[in-house]
Design a protein around this motif. Structure first.
Motif, short mmCIF file in Angstrom:
data_model
loop_
_atom_site.label_atom_id
_atom_site.label_comp_id
_atom_site.label_asym_id
_atom_site.label_seq_id
_atom_site.Cartn_x
_atom_site.Cartn_y
_atom_site.Cartn_z
N ALA A 80 0.85 -1.19 0.00
CA ALA A 80 0.00 0.00 0.00
C ALA A 80 0.89 1.24 0.00
CB ALA A 80 -0.90 -0.01 1.23
N PRO A 81 0.37 2.40 -0.41
CA PRO A 81 1.18 3.63 -0.40
C PRO A 81 1.77 3.89 0.98
CG PRO A 81 -0.85 3.99 -1.61
CD PRO A 81 -0.97 2.62 -0.98
N GLY A 82 3.07 4.14 1.05
CA GLY A 82 3.75 4.40 2.31
C GLY A 82 4.18 3.16 3.06
N GLU A 83 3.80 2.00 2.57
CA GLU A 83 4.14 0.74 3.24
C GLU A 83 5.50 0.24 2.75
OE1 GLU A 83 1.91 -3.55 4.19
OE2 GLU A 83 1.29 -2.29 2.49
N SER A 84 6.18 -0.57 3.55
CA SER A 84 7.47 -1.13 3.17
C SER A 84 7.49 -2.62 3.48
CB SER A 84 8.62 -0.42 3.89
OG SER A 84 8.53 -0.62 5.30
N ALA A 85 8.46 -3.31 2.89
CA ALA A 85 8.61 -4.74 3.13
C ALA A 85 10.09 -5.08 3.09
CB ALA A 85 7.84 -5.55 2.10
N THR A 86 10.47 -6.13 3.82
CA THR A 86 11.85 -6.59 3.84
C THR A 86 12.03 -7.69 2.80
OG1 THR A 86 12.09 -6.08 6.20
CG2 THR A 86 13.66 -7.64 5.24
N VAL A 87 13.06 -7.55 1.97
CA VAL A 87 13.40 -8.56 0.97
C VAL A 87 14.70 -9.22 1.41
CG1 VAL A 87 14.01 -8.99 -1.43
CG2 VAL A 87 12.27 -7.27 -0.87
N GLU A 88 14.68 -10.54 1.53
CA GLU A 88 15.86 -11.29 1.96
C GLU A 88 16.69 -11.68 0.73
OE1 GLU A 88 17.07 -15.39 4.38
OE2 GLU A 88 15.02 -14.62 4.43
N VAL A 89 17.93 -11.27 0.72
CA VAL A 89 18.84 -11.57 -0.38
C VAL A 89 19.74 -12.72 0.03
CG1 VAL A 89 20.63 -10.65 -1.90
CG2 VAL A 89 18.80 -9.15 -1.09
N THR A 90 19.83 -13.74 -0.82
CA THR A 90 20.66 -14.90 -0.51
C THR A 90 21.60 -15.19 -1.68
OG1 THR A 90 18.98 -16.42 -1.37
CG2 THR A 90 18.93 -15.94 0.98
N LEU A 91 22.65 -15.93 -1.40
CA LEU A 91 23.63 -16.28 -2.43
C LEU A 91 23.94 -17.76 -2.37
CD1 LEU A 91 26.84 -16.74 -1.29
CD2 LEU A 91 26.41 -14.41 -0.55
N ASP A 92 24.41 -18.27 -3.49
CA ASP A 92 24.87 -19.66 -3.57
C ASP A 92 26.12 -19.65 -4.45
OD1 ASP A 92 25.35 -22.32 -3.81
OD2 ASP A 92 23.42 -22.84 -4.72
N ALA A 93 27.29 -19.72 -3.81
CA ALA A 93 28.56 -19.66 -4.54
C ALA A 93 29.15 -21.05 -4.78
CB ALA A 93 29.55 -18.80 -3.76
N THR A 94 28.32 -22.08 -4.68
CA THR A 94 28.81 -23.45 -4.78
C THR A 94 29.57 -23.71 -6.07
OG1 THR A 94 26.92 -24.19 -3.46
CG2 THR A 94 28.14 -25.88 -4.70
N ASP A 95 29.03 -23.24 -7.20
CA ASP A 95 29.62 -23.54 -8.50
C ASP A 95 30.46 -22.39 -9.06
OD1 ASP A 95 28.39 -26.07 -8.60
OD2 ASP A 95 26.52 -25.17 -9.28
N LEU A 96 30.80 -21.41 -8.23
CA LEU A 96 31.58 -20.26 -8.69
C LEU A 96 33.07 -20.50 -8.47
CD1 LEU A 96 29.45 -17.26 -7.35
CD2 LEU A 96 29.42 -18.28 -9.64
N GLU A 97 33.87 -19.94 -9.38
CA GLU A 97 35.32 -19.97 -9.22
C GLU A 97 35.75 -18.82 -8.31
OE1 GLU A 97 37.13 -22.35 -10.47
OE2 GLU A 97 35.45 -23.30 -11.54
N VAL A 98 36.99 -18.89 -7.83
CA VAL A 98 37.53 -17.81 -7.01
C VAL A 98 37.66 -16.56 -7.88
CG1 VAL A 98 39.56 -17.01 -5.74
CG2 VAL A 98 38.76 -19.38 -5.47
N ASP A 99 36.90 -15.53 -7.55
CA ASP A 99 36.87 -14.30 -8.35
C ASP A 99 35.95 -13.30 -7.67
OD1 ASP A 99 37.30 -12.51 -10.40
OD2 ASP A 99 36.77 -13.90 -12.01
N ILE A 100 35.84 -12.12 -8.26
CA ILE A 100 34.89 -11.10 -7.80
C ILE A 100 33.76 -11.04 -8.81
CG2 ILE A 100 34.53 -8.66 -7.31
CD1 ILE A 100 37.40 -8.48 -6.38
N TYR A 101 32.52 -11.13 -8.33
CA TYR A 101 31.35 -11.15 -9.19
C TYR A 101 30.46 -9.95 -8.89
CZ TYR A 101 32.71 -16.00 -10.00
OH TYR A 101 33.40 -17.14 -10.32
#
Length: 209
Positions: A80-101
């Motif tokens: 609703a107008p003026g209302e807010s909500a929390t969004v949970e951000v998650t990550l999964d680096a299982t298949d990533l190489e050592v680097d900056i993304y």
């Protein structure tokens, strides 16, 4: 997935309000075959089940896709107008190489004055003390304005924020895998973020606006 369908959209310069030049294929309809953006957000052209066709261009993608390491919960909702909500951000680096993304969360709304909000995310993946293990640290938003979120794959023991002349402007003991730094009182500029975890140490530049 190699060989999966890639839906390619196109842009229309509409001259007459009641005339559309887009065509459709012969179907059958794909759930992602009728996306339309009118302004800042995306939606479906129709919910009519009798429209058994797609109006996107169909192509075929070959090759190896990028690993999706960033996700959010919830993915949609209503405020609703003026209302807010929390969004949970998650990550999964299982298949990533050592680097900056670098990643980006894009939030669409139906508010004409603010139809889209982009939140940039930086993920630093390094080799841990155990050479067979990997650690990761996610920092967002970048650049930051009001706060800086940190999320690690291991426990964060301590964080320090150092300005360009070497002064420690923030220091805190955490004992958790995530934390938030209030940066409202900090001057704009480039800072060095130092994060000590139970397995090692991260150092990363961050920009405060």
């Amino acid at each position: 997935v190699v060989g999966a369908d890639l839906w390619v959209g196109y842009w229309i310069d509409q001259q007459e309000p009641s005339v559309f030049t887009a065509g459709v294929d012969a179907g059958p309809a794909n759930p992602n075959g009728d996306w339309i953006a009118t302004g800042g957000s995306w939606g479906h052209l129709s919910s009519n089940p009798d429209l058994d066709a797609n109006w996107n261009i169909r192509a075929t993608l070959t090759g190896t896709p990028q690993v999706q390491w960033l996700s959010a919960d919830p993915m949609s909702g209503m405020l609703a107008p003026g209302e807010s909500a929390t969004v949970e951000v998650t990550l999964d680096a299982t298949d990533l190489e050592v680097d900056i993304y670098e990643g980006q969360l894009r939030v669409h709304t139906n508010a004409p004055e603010n139809p889209r909000k982009d939140v940039s995310v930086m993920l630093n993946v390094i080799t841990g003390l155990d050479e067979n293990a990997k650690e990761n640290l996610m920092v967002y938003p970048v650049p930051a304005t009001d706060y800086l979120n940190l999320q690690s794959s291991v426990r964060i023991n301590e964080v320090r924020l150092v300005n360009y002349v070497g002064q420690v402007v923030h220091e805190d003991v955490i004992g958790n895998q995530q934390t938030r730094i209030d940066i409202n009182s900090f001057d704009s500029g480039v800072y060095i973020l130092e994060v000590n975890t139970e397995e090692g140490r991260f150092t990363q530049k961050v920009v405060i606006e």
